[in-house]
Design an enzyme around this catalytic site. Structure first.
Site, PDB file in Angstrom:
ATOM      1  N   SER A 452      -2.646  10.279   1.262  1.00  0.00           N
ATOM      2  CA  SER A 452      -3.329  11.118   0.276  1.00  0.00           C
ATOM      3  C   SER A 452      -4.570  10.378  -0.218  1.00  0.00           C
ATOM      4  O   SER A 452      -4.470   9.227  -0.653  1.00  0.00           O
ATOM      5  CB  SER A 452      -2.398  11.405  -0.909  1.00  0.00           C
ATOM      6  OG  SER A 452      -1.216  12.046  -0.477  1.00  0.00           O
ATOM      7  N   CYS A 645       3.815  14.466  -6.371  1.00  0.00           N
ATOM      8  CA  CYS A 645       3.511  13.700  -5.160  1.00  0.00           C
ATOM      9  C   CYS A 645       4.422  12.482  -5.102  1.00  0.00           C
ATOM     10  O   CYS A 645       4.605  11.782  -6.099  1.00  0.00           O
ATOM     11  CB  CYS A 645       2.048  13.250  -5.147  1.00  0.00           C
ATOM     12  SG  CYS A 645       1.609  12.331  -3.643  1.00  0.00           S
ATOM     13  N   ASP A 690       2.960  17.322  -2.634  1.00  0.00           N
ATOM     14  CA  ASP A 690       2.451  16.508  -1.533  1.00  0.00           C
ATOM     15  C   ASP A 690       3.466  15.371  -1.404  1.00  0.00           C
ATOM     16  O   ASP A 690       3.329  14.324  -2.022  1.00  0.00           O
ATOM     17  CB  ASP A 690       1.057  15.978  -1.867  1.00  0.00           C
ATOM     18  CG  ASP A 690       0.433  15.186  -0.723  1.00  0.00           C
ATOM     19  OD1 ASP A 690       1.065  15.087   0.341  1.00  0.00           O
ATOM     20  OD2 ASP A 690      -0.677  14.652  -0.902  1.00  0.00           O
ATOM     21  N   TRP A 692       6.764  13.186   0.874  1.00  0.00           N
ATOM     22  CA  TRP A 692       7.179  12.651   2.174  1.00  0.00           C
ATOM     23  C   TRP A 692       8.624  12.203   2.094  1.00  0.00           C
ATOM     24  O   TRP A 692       9.141  11.906   1.018  1.00  0.00           O
ATOM     25  CB  TRP A 692       6.270  11.491   2.576  1.00  0.00           C
ATOM     26  CG  TRP A 692       6.200  10.395   1.564  1.00  0.00           C
ATOM     27  CD1 TRP A 692       7.054   9.349   1.400  1.00  0.00           C
ATOM     28  CD2 TRP A 692       5.199  10.249   0.538  1.00  0.00           C
ATOM     29  NE1 TRP A 692       6.664   8.561   0.345  1.00  0.00           N
ATOM     30  CE2 TRP A 692       5.520   9.077  -0.201  1.00  0.00           C
ATOM     31  CE3 TRP A 692       4.063  10.970   0.179  1.00  0.00           C
ATOM     32  CZ2 TRP A 692       4.759   8.622  -1.273  1.00  0.00           C
ATOM     33  CZ3 TRP A 692       3.313  10.513  -0.896  1.00  0.00           C
ATOM     34  CH2 TRP A 692       3.650   9.363  -1.597  1.00  0.00           C
TER      35      TRP A 692
END
Length: 693
Positions: A452, A645, A690, A692
């Site tokens: 990012s 995020c 966003d 992971w």
């Protein structure tokens, strides 16, 4: 009215032609070709033919099975290759793989009934198609989808299409495996005949590989029954021919020693820069963010002023890594290639549809260092395939046992976090019977890693900031340490920039100057991937951001942007950041900058911190969110945008749960109603992630 003489007419015609030429440049003439597409010497899609007609391609090459893939990181492409290879070796199918973006779909209604299509589809982000599957997804799911012929019984244009489907997803996302679910729904609606159940692999649970293996066996049984296929003993049949070229040297200017394409080989790199063609960018600045000598968090400024690259706040930067020298040496040694590392090889597909994943001629070392994912986890199916090349019968039997039993595999391989060379080395120092072609086929192509962007394009449009924690994780009950390939590569570059004459984090030995020293002077290959993770178009809208650790990266860009807007005289809405880390003294990153932006934004910016190890009890961002429940709810009622995020498996899921409960408590509605409100926020793009795994 004045009369035009001959000279006037000539001048006017010349001006008209010049104008037409100017506005058609790049469309009808002087078209910029993709340098990557034309760089592969053998076996490339471009050489096999430029037709976008998949049926024509299959007929020309004698294929009856095509495995389409929609892939973002290379995993779906790898599974597609494995299915194609297994279909050929076990069942005699004439298979090929196909990138969805390279073909048209309007003739699927003419698909021969004795052929089969396989779709291997990854879901990207919040239920989105991968970049290479966008056009296919929009076409097949369109309300007015039309095909080349209007045929098909009972209005079923795809009545002749037999298909199989497998999806790759992550259960920590709300729209788990939505690509394969939606595509199968669309295909079924159009009359296509699905064979077997669609498979779903779950990266979030860490079971992707086992999910794939469990799905494919009943799938093959169903496909064999439907198409009257007979299974045969699977024998390794190479897809690629590897030929050593003793007449060539790595010093020859026609030999690739790690360059991604022909333009880079010739030293004339030019755009467009993208996932096929990186820009070799200077690192303008790098520094350590942690005050903890046992861990590293890097801040880097990547200069893109010499390129045509651009970004907008919230996008991702892709870093193209190289494999560490220590693992390159191990890999070459185990395969018996240590003394032939610089031998030039040519690689070509033995089939017109086989796509060589790197440019040739090249060398064994260049392939291993720059193009193979040699640090990846070992696949159980690949273990079984390699057993036939074991140094002796005892090792062969053990390899078959490990490859055939998921529990044994978990104990002997997965729990140790071996990469392939480490695993093979645990049995024997030499596996020189394994064909190099098998490694090209069996290992993923080394993929760019995405980060990012932690800067604002409004504040610094020609420099991209990266914030990255360097991965170094000890494996429980094992001597192994899992080291991030790319973050340690960036750490080596940072060390060099700060004057270390021999940068070598963890003894990994990166070749940081790149092929032929083309990355010397602290450069890194990059491209930009655009993202949907964006600030509201109206800066007066309030925003709430939750980003612990390096998950704060995009929010540094968001806050920097709002501070710049405020300086420019624009009205900026309330901006709250929930940030968490272990200790304020050790890893409270960007503390001084938050204070500066607080001055720029005044009361419109608030940072709420959670230092998990500074008190008697662990405190996380979710706890701070609860403490601020009343203010958060008021902002949400004012249509604030909510952003998360970081870690998908735990933090993001907990934040989602906390927000649902918060809304329920503050508004006096049921927990179910709170969950529905959060879902509607997601649907309206008011809740963005966003994350992971």
């Amino acid at each position: 009215m004045a009369q035009l003489d001959t000279l006037d007419i000539v001048v006017l015609v010349a001006l008209l032609l010049g104008t037409v030429a100017y506005f058609t440049k790049g469309t009808y003439w002087a078209v910029q070709k993709d340098p990557y597409a034309t760089s592969f010497a053998n076996g490339s899609a471009s050489k096999a033919g430029k037709s976008r007609n998949i049926l024509e391609k299959m007929q020309e090459s004698g294929k009856n099975c095509v495995v389409f893939y929609g892939s973002q990181t290379g995993t779906a492409e790898d599974y597609a290759s494995r299915l194609a290879k297994e279909g050929s070796s076990r069942f005699g199918l004439k298979t090929m793989t196909a990138d969805l973006e390279e073909y048209d779909y309007d003739n699927f209604d003419q698909f021969p009934e004795d052929h089969v299509a396989v779709f291997v589809l990854a879901t990207y982000g919040e239920g989105e198609p991968t970049d290479n599957a966008v056009e296919f997804y929009e076409f097949i799911g369109g309300d007015d989808v039309s095909f080349s012929e209007k045929g098909g019984p009972d209005g079923e244009p795809l009545g002749g299409l037999k298909y199989v489907a497998f999806g790759l997803g992550n259960n920590t996302y709300e729209h788990y495996n939505s690509m394969v679910r939606n595509v199968t729904k669309y295909l079924d609606r159009l009359g296509a005949k699905r064979i077997g159940e669609p498979g779903e692999g779950d990266d979030g649970a860490g079971t992707m590989e086992e999910d794939f293996l469990a799905w494919k066996e009943p799938m093959w049984t169903a496909l064999a029954d439907t198409m009257n296929l007979e299974e045969r003993e699977a024998v390794y049949e190479p897809v690629f021919e590897v030929t050593e070229k003793p007449d060539l040297s790595p010093e020859d200017d026609t030999v690739y020693v790690g360059e991604p394409n022909k333009n880079h080989l010739e030293g004339a790199s030019k755009g467009p820069y993208n996932a096929h063609n990186p820009y070799i960018a200077p690192i303008a600045e790098s520094r350590e963010l942690f005050n903890d000598k046992s861990r590293n968090c890097l801040h880097m400024e990547v200069d893109i002023s010499g390129s045509n690259l651009s970004y907008t706040t919230g996008d991702h930067i892709a870093v193209w890594p190289t494999n560490p020298g220590r693992e390159v040496e191990r890999f070459l040694r185990v395969l018996g290639l240590e003394d032939r590392r610089h031998t030039v090889i040519s690689v070509k597909g033995l089939d017109a549809t086989a796509k060589v994943p790197f440019p040739t001629p090249t060398t064994y070392e260049a392939v291993v260092r720059y193009h193979m994912e040699i640090g990846a986890a070992v696949s159980r199916q690949f273990v079984s395939s390699l057993a036939q090349f074991a140094p002796n019968d005892e090792i062969k039997a053990e390899m078959n046992r490990i490859g055939g039993d998921k529990d044994v595999f978990a104990e002997k391989v997965s729990s140790q976090h071996y990469n392939l060379a480490q695993f093979l080395e645990s049995f024997s120092q030499s596996w020189d019977k394994i064909p190099f072609s098998m490694m090209i086929e069996g290992l993923h192509k080394l993929q760019p890693r995405y980060y990012s962007i932690s800067s604002s394009s409004l504040a610094q449009k020609k420099q991209i900031s990266i914030t990255a924690v360097v991965a170094s994780v000890a494996v429980e009950n094992s001597p192994n340490i899992v080291l991030g390939v790319t973050t340690n590569y960036l750490l080596a570059l940072k060390q060099k920039q700060h004057g270390d004459p021999d940068p070598d984090p963890h003894g990994l030995e990166y070749a940081i100057t790149g092929p032929r020293n083309k990355y010397d002077g602290i450069h890194v290959p990059v491209h930009v991937r655009h993202s949907n993770f964006k600030l509201p178009s109206d800066p007066a809208k309030p925003i709430i951001m939750v980003g612990p650790g390096s998950g704060v990266a995009p929010f540094r860009g968001f806050v920097q942007e709002r501070a710049q807007l405020a300086k420019n005289g624009e009205t900026v809405g309330k901006t709250i950041l929930f940030f968490g880390c272990r200790n304020e003294a050790e890893d409270f990153i960007y503390k001084e900058q938050w204070e500066q932006w607080k001055q720029d934004l005044g009361d419109q910016f608030e940072i709420v911190t959670a230092f998990s190890r500074d008190g008697p009890q662990k405190v996380y961002v979710q706890h701070r969110l609860k403490e601020k429940a009343e203010e958060v709810n008021k902002l949400l009622e004012q249509k604030a945008y909510f952003y998360v995020c970081g870690d998908a498996a735990n933090m993001a899921r907990d934040v989602n749960e906390t927000l649902s409960q918060l809304i329920s408590d503050q508004r006096g509605v049921s927990k179910q109603k709170g969950e529905e409100i959060v879902k509607s926020m997601r649907a309206a793009n008011q809740y963005q992630e966003d994350v992971w795994s």
